[in-house]
Design a protein around this motif. Structure first.
Motif, PDB file in Angstrom:
ATOM      1  N   ALA A  36      34.030   3.432  10.492  1.00 14.30           N
ATOM      2  CA  ALA A  36      32.705   3.920  10.907  1.00 14.30           C
ATOM      3  C   ALA A  36      32.729   4.445  12.349  1.00 14.30           C
ATOM      4  CB  ALA A  36      31.658   2.830  10.748  1.00 14.30           C
ATOM      5  N   VAL A  37      33.498   5.482  12.552  1.00 12.59           N
ATOM      6  CA  VAL A  37      33.665   6.043  13.902  1.00 12.59           C
ATOM      7  C   VAL A  37      32.516   7.002  14.216  1.00 12.59           C
ATOM      8  CG1 VAL A  37      35.180   7.367  15.415  1.00 12.59           C
ATOM      9  CG2 VAL A  37      36.159   5.841  13.684  1.00 12.59           C
ATOM     10  N   ILE A  38      31.931   6.832  15.396  1.00 15.52           N
ATOM     11  CA  ILE A  38      30.852   7.726  15.836  1.00 15.52           C
ATOM     12  C   ILE A  38      31.454   8.846  16.672  1.00 15.52           C
ATOM     13  CG2 ILE A  38      28.855   7.899  17.372  1.00 15.52           C
ATOM     14  CD1 ILE A  38      27.917   5.260  16.347  1.00 15.52           C
ATOM     15  N   ASP A  39      31.207  10.062  16.225  1.00 13.87           N
ATOM     16  CA  ASP A  39      31.707  11.224  16.955  1.00 13.87           C
ATOM     17  C   ASP A  39      30.908  11.383  18.256  1.00 13.87           C
ATOM     18  OD1 ASP A  39      33.315  14.003  16.108  1.00 13.87           O
ATOM     19  OD2 ASP A  39      31.768  14.231  17.656  1.00 13.87           O
ATOM     20  N   PRO A  40      31.568  11.635  19.376  1.00 15.21           N
ATOM     21  CA  PRO A  40      30.826  11.785  20.639  1.00 15.21           C
ATOM     22  C   PRO A  40      29.720  12.850  20.585  1.00 15.21           C
ATOM     23  CG  PRO A  40      33.172  11.617  21.070  1.00 15.21           C
ATOM     24  CD  PRO A  40      33.024  11.678  19.583  1.00 15.21           C
ATOM     25  N   SER A  41      29.891  13.854  19.710  1.00 13.19           N
ATOM     26  CA  SER A  41      28.861  14.898  19.617  1.00 13.19           C
ATOM     27  C   SER A  41      27.553  14.347  19.037  1.00 13.19           C
ATOM     28  CB  SER A  41      29.356  16.049  18.735  1.00 13.19           C
ATOM     29  OG  SER A  41      29.504  15.601  17.410  1.00 13.19           O
ATOM     30  N   TRP A  42      27.611  13.198  18.388  1.00 10.16           N
ATOM     31  CA  TRP A  42      26.389  12.616  17.814  1.00 10.16           C
ATOM     32  C   TRP A  42      25.491  12.023  18.894  1.00 10.16           C
ATOM     33  CZ3 TRP A  42      27.709   9.268  12.862  1.00 10.16           C
ATOM     34  CH2 TRP A  42      28.417  10.063  11.952  1.00 10.16           C
ATOM     35  N   ILE A  43      26.074  11.630  20.018  1.00 14.07           N
ATOM     36  CA  ILE A  43      25.327  10.814  20.991  1.00 14.07           C
ATOM     37  C   ILE A  43      24.038  11.504  21.435  1.00 14.07           C
ATOM     38  CG2 ILE A  43      25.456   9.650  23.236  1.00 14.07           C
ATOM     39  CD1 ILE A  43      27.302   8.425  21.105  1.00 14.07           C
ATOM     40  N   ASP A  44      24.159  12.749  21.875  1.00 18.26           N
ATOM     41  CA  ASP A  44      22.955  13.450  22.316  1.00 18.26           C
ATOM     42  C   ASP A  44      22.150  13.993  21.145  1.00 18.26           C
ATOM     43  OD1 ASP A  44      23.216  12.926  24.970  1.00 18.26           O
ATOM     44  OD2 ASP A  44      24.461  14.679  25.374  1.00 18.26           O
ATOM     45  N   ASN A  45      22.845  14.419  20.105  1.00 18.07           N
ATOM     46  CA  ASN A  45      22.121  14.981  18.958  1.00 18.07           C
ATOM     47  C   ASN A  45      21.186  13.971  18.310  1.00 18.07           C
ATOM     48  OD1 ASN A  45      23.427  17.374  19.347  1.00 18.07           O
ATOM     49  ND2 ASN A  45      24.942  17.060  17.737  1.00 18.07           N
ATOM     50  N   TYR A  46      21.631  12.732  18.241  1.00 17.42           N
ATOM     51  CA  TYR A  46      20.806  11.698  17.616  1.00 17.42           C
ATOM     52  C   TYR A  46      19.975  10.904  18.626  1.00 17.42           C
ATOM     53  CZ  TYR A  46      23.191  12.100  13.092  1.00 17.42           C
ATOM     54  OH  TYR A  46      23.664  12.534  11.888  1.00 17.42           O
ATOM     55  N   GLY A  47      20.311  11.018  19.886  1.00 19.10           N
ATOM     56  CA  GLY A  47      19.622  10.197  20.891  1.00 19.10           C
ATOM     57  C   GLY A  47      20.132   8.773  20.907  1.00 19.10           C
ATOM     58  N   ILE A  48      21.442   8.641  20.766  1.00 15.60           N
ATOM     59  CA  ILE A  48      22.041   7.304  20.747  1.00 15.60           C
ATOM     60  C   ILE A  48      22.094   6.747  22.168  1.00 15.60           C
ATOM     61  CG2 ILE A  48      24.191   6.042  20.283  1.00 15.60           C
ATOM     62  CD1 ILE A  48      24.697   8.079  18.018  1.00 15.60           C
ATOM     63  N   THR A  49      21.744   5.488  22.315  1.00 12.36           N
ATOM     64  CA  THR A  49      21.721   4.865  23.650  1.00 12.36           C
ATOM     65  C   THR A  49      22.485   3.551  23.630  1.00 12.36           C
ATOM     66  OG1 THR A  49      19.676   3.722  23.127  1.00 12.36           O
ATOM     67  CG2 THR A  49      19.465   5.866  24.229  1.00 12.36           C
ATOM     68  N   GLY A  50      22.470   2.902  24.768  1.00  9.02           N
ATOM     69  CA  GLY A  50      22.991   1.537  24.867  1.00  9.02           C
ATOM     70  C   GLY A  50      24.476   1.413  24.608  1.00  9.02           C
ATOM     71  N   PHE A  51      24.830   0.261  24.036  1.00  3.31           N
ATOM     72  CA  PHE A  51      26.260  -0.044  23.863  1.00  3.31           C
ATOM     73  C   PHE A  51      26.936   0.923  22.902  1.00  3.31           C
ATOM     74  CE2 PHE A  51      24.354  -2.166  20.288  1.00  3.31           C
ATOM     75  CZ  PHE A  51      25.294  -2.061  19.295  1.00  3.31           C
ATOM     76  N   VAL A  52      26.176   1.483  21.966  1.00  6.57           N
ATOM     77  CA  VAL A  52      26.778   2.434  21.020  1.00  6.57           C
ATOM     78  C   VAL A  52      27.238   3.682  21.780  1.00  6.57           C
ATOM     79  CG1 VAL A  52      26.457   3.745  18.901  1.00  6.57           C
ATOM     80  CG2 VAL A  52      25.300   1.557  19.180  1.00  6.57           C
ATOM     81  N   ALA A  53      26.386   4.174  22.674  1.00  6.93           N
ATOM     82  CA  ALA A  53      26.767   5.332  23.490  1.00  6.93           C
ATOM     83  C   ALA A  53      27.908   4.963  24.431  1.00  6.93           C
ATOM     84  CB  ALA A  53      25.560   5.831  24.280  1.00  6.93           C
ATOM     85  N   ARG A  54      27.815   3.764  25.012  1.00 12.05           N
ATOM     86  CA  ARG A  54      28.867   3.370  25.969  1.00 12.05           C
ATOM     87  C   ARG A  54      30.224   3.196  25.294  1.00 12.05           C
ATOM     88  NH1 ARG A  54      27.852  -1.485  27.999  1.00 12.05           N
ATOM     89  NH2 ARG A  54      25.775  -1.850  27.142  1.00 12.05           N
ATOM     90  N   SER A  55      30.211   2.766  24.046  1.00 16.76           N
ATOM     91  CA  SER A  55      31.496   2.622  23.354  1.00 16.76           C
ATOM     92  C   SER A  55      32.112   3.987  23.042  1.00 16.76           C
ATOM     93  CB  SER A  55      31.306   1.825  22.061  1.00 16.76           C
ATOM     94  OG  SER A  55      30.458   2.529  21.188  1.00 16.76           O
ATOM     95  N   ALA A  56      31.283   5.035  23.060  1.00 13.14           N
ATOM     96  CA  ALA A  56      31.793   6.384  22.773  1.00 13.14           C
ATOM     97  C   ALA A  56      32.087   7.168  24.052  1.00 13.14           C
ATOM     98  CB  ALA A  56      30.795   7.147  21.919  1.00 13.14           C
ATOM     99  N   GLY A  57      32.014   6.510  25.197  1.00 10.58           N
ATOM    100  CA  GLY A  57      32.381   7.167  26.447  1.00 10.58           C
ATOM    101  C   GLY A  57      31.208   7.666  27.277  1.00 10.58           C
ATOM    102  N   PHE A  58      29.971   7.385  26.854  1.00  6.84           N
ATOM    103  CA  PHE A  58      28.785   7.848  27.586  1.00  6.84           C
ATOM    104  C   PHE A  58      28.169   6.669  28.326  1.00  6.84           C
ATOM    105  CE2 PHE A  58      29.571  10.937  24.428  1.00  6.84           C
ATOM    106  CZ  PHE A  58      29.014  12.141  24.841  1.00  6.84           C
ATOM    107  N   ASN A  59      28.110   6.777  29.627  1.00 11.55           N
ATOM    108  CA  ASN A  59      27.590   5.669  30.428  1.00 11.55           C
ATOM    109  C   ASN A  59      26.063   5.704  30.444  1.00 11.55           C
ATOM    110  OD1 ASN A  59      27.276   3.508  32.073  1.00 11.55           O
ATOM    111  ND2 ASN A  59      28.469   4.313  33.774  1.00 11.55           N
ATOM    112  N   ARG A  60      25.471   5.175  29.394  1.00  9.39           N
ATOM    113  CA  ARG A  60      24.008   5.179  29.260  1.00  9.39           C
ATOM    114  C   ARG A  60      23.490   3.756  29.417  1.00  9.39           C
ATOM    115  NH1 ARG A  60      23.221   9.947  26.035  1.00  9.39           N
ATOM    116  NH2 ARG A  60      24.255  11.506  27.300  1.00  9.39           N
ATOM    117  N   ASP A  61      22.792   3.519  30.503  1.00 12.65           N
ATOM    118  CA  ASP A  61      22.210   2.201  30.725  1.00 12.65           C
ATOM    119  C   ASP A  61      20.972   2.391  31.593  1.00 12.65           C
ATOM    120  OD1 ASP A  61      21.562  -0.431  31.715  1.00 12.65           O
ATOM    121  OD2 ASP A  61      23.548  -1.076  31.067  1.00 12.65           O
TER     122      ASP A  61
END
Lengths: 394, 302
Positions: A228-253
């Protein structure tokens, strides 16, 4: 041993139409439709997932909610500001204090109430304690979805330690309502910091045992890595935040991006990883446990001993707020948690809208994430997103 | 052969002892698991209460005769293994009817129960059952492969398929146990034991949160009682099988209880610290080290 790699090749089957969508004809008897939930031990909370399977691999997933709907927002809109407290906290049982914070702060902002410094420290302490009790439960719980019950039991034990401190501080174990519009309900009891430090030491010790038990476990790795790998391109497209975004390389806190309470006075750096599979989503939260333990220690060390803990506020039975609107956000253990509140000059909110983290993670993201996953991993994927259904149908 | 009522009486007494030891052993294992998890755990007599409660409840739902026969077949498999398994070395009365059967029969009875459950669960018509059956049979086939190789190796080593003869060949001291004389067969067999005991990491078949709920929900009331009775007997008998094959059998009841406990504890000891494999991972695992150990065991005695 490549001949033992039993993963199915889905490049040709099921067939896809011109825009890449799978052609799934249930009448062909090549697929099975199966519901996981709403009453199923593999589903977190009251929701269900409608799965279409080819063999035991998921080719299509649809999420369904509506089993819990209690109309939280509408209930709050029909009650006095103070009465909304008891409803707001129930929008996520696992970590109700984020609800307390955003609701109280929204009312205070709309009523132009400034809370005392001491209340800010205690609120921050409560939020971090809530984060810790949530994390120590869900991180071992991730292994629990793969059948490692020992981790779950250890997690429950660790959570009980924090719930003991919550009971001492607030009188409640799960729901606290220690925050109240205008501040908090009291100061820390005598000896609280000492007892909390003892608990933190034990939790730290357990956290390292959890690391050995789960993250160095060959079977856990086999199931969690590359699943169940989350593609980094999903982060902004879906509005992913928190630890899910951080695990994909996006420092969202939110604590860092939009500091609130006294987070700007604390020294911490949320863990960021580069590859968001189930393993890393659990691991980044394991690092969050250590970060939170450190934050609680910092708070207890830096906070003043005494001080006003509640601002002068109107009588709660006659509290009115002028016309206005506000959006308050906080960082829950699951991601950005926000509340939008509109007031119209009366003693009740005109409109309340919650931005629950699971609304994003457990509907859109989950549906896409489950495609290609083995049916045995559905529960693990849901827990890896820390799904909390009441935030969805609030 | 003449029918001997005294022998039948000892066999039934043995079944009663094995059943009760199986229930106590399952409670002890749960208790140990609970203590590791910092819990108190169940009361030691809880399995008896559960069993009585299950037998007292009647099912209100009918899925047809085959659905009901599933647990009966499963129970027959467990009792069948018991009937042909020698319990105490050198004792005619505690050898059950082992002189009439051999390892091939035991292997057949192991699979017989699984097939019975597959037929019964298939009759329920629930899609979860189909998933559970395919998982269960796939994994059991994978478990059987190294176990069969280990048994073939022992058969070559002792030139017999009779369990009684294999046990007797190991008498005279610990150095005569197959565990020392045929270590590769023991490795293959004991790794297969992990799968056949039904604990983590090989318990996806009945994993509650990974879809097929399995017997606890498909079957209830008396049928669940029958399955739990069978489980109590089967766990002891599987441990007894490995005890007889690799660890010199038992010369008295104390030795029987100690050895079966330790062999069953082996699967609990591993299971308590491991999550479960997916079925394809489990199948792949049994086809690696256990299978290779089994092949080596045969080559060494050819």
């Amino acid at each position: 041993m490549s001949f033992l790699n039993l993963k199915a090749d889905r490049s040709k089957y099921p067939q896809r139409d011109a825009d890449g969508k799978m052609q799934i004809d249930l009448d062909s008897h090549k697929f099975v439709k199966l519901w996981q939930g709403p009453n199923h031990p593999g589903v977190t909370g009251n929701m269900s997932v409608e799965l279409t399977l080819a063999g035991d691999e998921i080719v299509e997933a649809k999420t369904h909610v509506g089993y819990l709907h209690r109309g939280f927002e509408k209930l709050i809109e029909r009650r006095l500001f103070i009465q909304g407290m008891q409803t707001s906290i129930r929008m996520c049982v696992a970590e109700p204090d984020s609800n307390e914070y955003v609701y109280c702060t929204a009312i205070e902002e709309l009523s132009n109430v400034e809370i005392p410094e001491m209340a800010k420290w205690i609120r921050t302490l409560i939020l971090e304690m809530a984060r810790l009790q949530s994390l120590v439960r869900v991180v071992p719980g991730q292994a629990g979805t793969f059948g490692l019950g020992l981790g779950v039991q250890w997690g429950v034990y660790m959570r009980e330690l924090i719930l003991d401190r919550f009971e001492e501080l607030t009188g409640g174990r799960v729901y606290h309502m220690f925050m109240t519009p205008g501040g908090v309900r009291g100061l820390l009891p005598d000896g609280f910091k000492t007892r909390m430090e003892e608990n933190l030491k034990e939790i730290e010790s357990f956290a390292h045992r959890i690391d050995d038990l789960i993250f160095n476990n060959v079977v856990f790795k086999k199931r969690a890595v590359d699943t169940a790998v989350i593609d980094p391109s999903w982060i902004d497209n879906y509005g992913i935040t928190g630890f899910v975004a951080r695990s994909a390389g996006f420092n969202r806190d939110v604590r860092k991006s939009f500091p609130y309470l006294i987070y700007d006075q604390l020294d911490f750096e949320p863990k960021v990883m580069e590859y968001s599979d189930i393993y890393n989503r659990a691991k980044v939260r394991w690092f969050d446990i250590l970060t939170t333990v450190d934050l609680i220690r910092q708070i207890m060390r830096k906070m003043p001993e005494k001080g006003d803990f509640k601002a002068q506020t109107p009588n709660v039975l006659h509290w009115t707020a002028p016309k206005g609107e506000t959006y308050v956000r906080s960082e829950s253990s699951r991601g950005e948690y926000g509340m939008y509140v509109v007031t119209d000059g009366t003693n009740k909110p005109r409109r309340v809208n919650l931005r629950g983290v699971s609304y994003t993670h457990a509907i859109c993201v989950l549906e896409d994430l489950l495609v290609g996953v083995n049916i045995a991993d559905v529960a693990a994927v849901m827990v890896s997103l820390q799904t909390c259904p009441p935030e969805i149908e609030r | 052969m003449e029918f001997d009522f005294k022998h039948l009486g000892f066999t039934l007494l043995g079944l009663l002892i094995v059943l009760n030891w199986g229930l106590l052993m399952s409670a002890l294992m749960q208790k140990i698991g609970a203590r590791v998890a910092r819990r108190i755990g169940i009361r030691l007599y809880q399995p008896w209460i559960d069993l009585i409660k299950n037998y007292a409840i009647r099912s209100q739902i009918s899925h047809g005769i085959m659905f009901y026969l599933g647990p009966v077949f499963r129970f027959s498999g467990g009792v069948g293994i018991f009937l042909f398994m020698p319990l105490i070395v050198g004792s005619v009365m505690w050898s059950n009817y082992s002189f009439q059967g051999d390892l091939v029969l035991i292997m057949y009875f192991q699979f017989f129960g699984m097939l019975g459950m597959a037929l019964g669960a298939g009759e329920s018509g629930h899609p979860n059952s189909a998933i559970g059956i395919s998982r269960g049979l796939a994994q059991f086939t994978a478990i059987e492969a190294p176990l069969t190789l280990a048994i073939i190796s022992l058969a070559i080593q002792y030139n017999t398929l009779s369990i009684v003869d294999i046990v007797e060949a190991q008498q005279g001291g610990i150095q005569n146990w197959s565990a020392w004389t045929n270590p590769f067969a023991t490795i293959a067999g004991m790794l297969a034991a992990l799968g056949s005991m039904g604990h983590s990491p090989f318990n996806l078949v009945k994993a509650p949160n990974e879809i097929p709920i399995g017997p606890p929900t498909e079957y209830h009331g008396t049928f669940l009682g029958v399955l739990r009775t069978n489980a109590a007997i089967l766990h002891v008998m599987e441990a007894a099988l490995f005890m007889n094959l690799f660890f010199g059998g038992a010369n008295n009841w104390f030795e029987f209880i100690l050895k079966t406990f330790l062999i069953y504890f082996w699967s609990v000891f591993v299971g308590v610290v491991f999550p479960r494999f997916r079925i394809e991972q489990s199948v792949a695992w049994f086809f690696k080290i256990p299978l290779i150990a089994g092949v080596v065991a045969i080559i060494l005695f050819m």
